[in-house]
Design an enzyme around this catalytic site. Structure first.
Site, PDB file in Angstrom:
ATOM      1  N   ALA A  16      17.897 -31.053  -7.271  1.00 12.83           N
ATOM      2  CA  ALA A  16      16.790 -30.455  -6.529  1.00 12.83           C
ATOM      3  C   ALA A  16      15.590 -30.334  -7.461  1.00 12.83           C
ATOM      4  CB  ALA A  16      17.189 -29.082  -6.004  1.00 12.83           C
ATOM      5  N   CYS A  17      14.423 -30.720  -6.979  1.00 17.77           N
ATOM      6  CA  CYS A  17      13.193 -30.613  -7.767  1.00 17.77           C
ATOM      7  C   CYS A  17      12.917 -29.141  -8.069  1.00 17.77           C
ATOM      8  CB  CYS A  17      12.025 -31.210  -6.996  1.00 17.77           C
ATOM      9  SG  CYS A  17      10.427 -30.933  -7.791  1.00 17.77           S
ATOM     10  N   VAL A  18      12.721 -28.842  -9.344  1.00 18.33           N
ATOM     11  CA  VAL A  18      12.551 -27.453  -9.772  1.00 18.33           C
ATOM     12  C   VAL A  18      11.337 -26.798  -9.132  1.00 18.33           C
ATOM     13  CG1 VAL A  18      11.329 -28.049 -11.915  1.00 18.33           C
ATOM     14  CG2 VAL A  18      12.544 -25.879 -11.753  1.00 18.33           C
TER      15      VAL A  18
END
Length: 130
Positions: free
Chosen positions: A78-80
């Site tokens: 998941a993109c931070v």
């Protein structure tokens, strides 16, 4: 056989994108292809929360992704930035941002866009589901 990565931007319970992505992933693995990484971005990161409780007659997409990742050794990232904006955090991000707890499902990792770039460079195909 080809190496694939997936980019999933679809909200898990507002569209068919997440369901289509997991069905596609299962099919390509059944056909002998490799799935390097699934990168969740924008509203797609919402699936990484371990707190989803969909009705019994609906698929729990978080658990479905986790099961596939564990069985087939697939990275779920998941993109931070997208995750933090939407309240999806691991223990480190919760501490860094002085939050009271974390909610990232253990099958998922949080990382930056470099993981997406690497997936694009190392895969034969990047397929987007939005």
């Amino acid at each position: 056989m080809a190496t694939f990565s997936l980019l999933v931007t679809a909200n898990p319970y507002s569209s068919q994108g997440q369901f289509s992505a997991i069905q596609f992933a299962k099919t390509l693995l059944e056909q002998g292809h490799q799935l390097m990484r699934v990168f969740f971005y924008a509203d797609g990161v919402l699936v990484a929360s371990r707190l989803h409780a969909p009705p019994a007659d609906e698929i729990n997409l978080t658990k479905a992704w986790a099961k596939l990742a564990i069985e087939k050794d697939i990275e779920l990232v998941a993109c931070v930035t997208a995750a933090n904006k939407r309240g999806i955090v691991n223990a480190a991000e919760a501490e860094r941002n002085a939050l009271t707890g974390d909610n990232l499902d253990p099958a998922f990792a949080i990382s930056g866009l470099g993981q997406l770039t690497e997936a694009m460079l190392e895969s034969d195909r990047l397929i987007t589901f939005g």
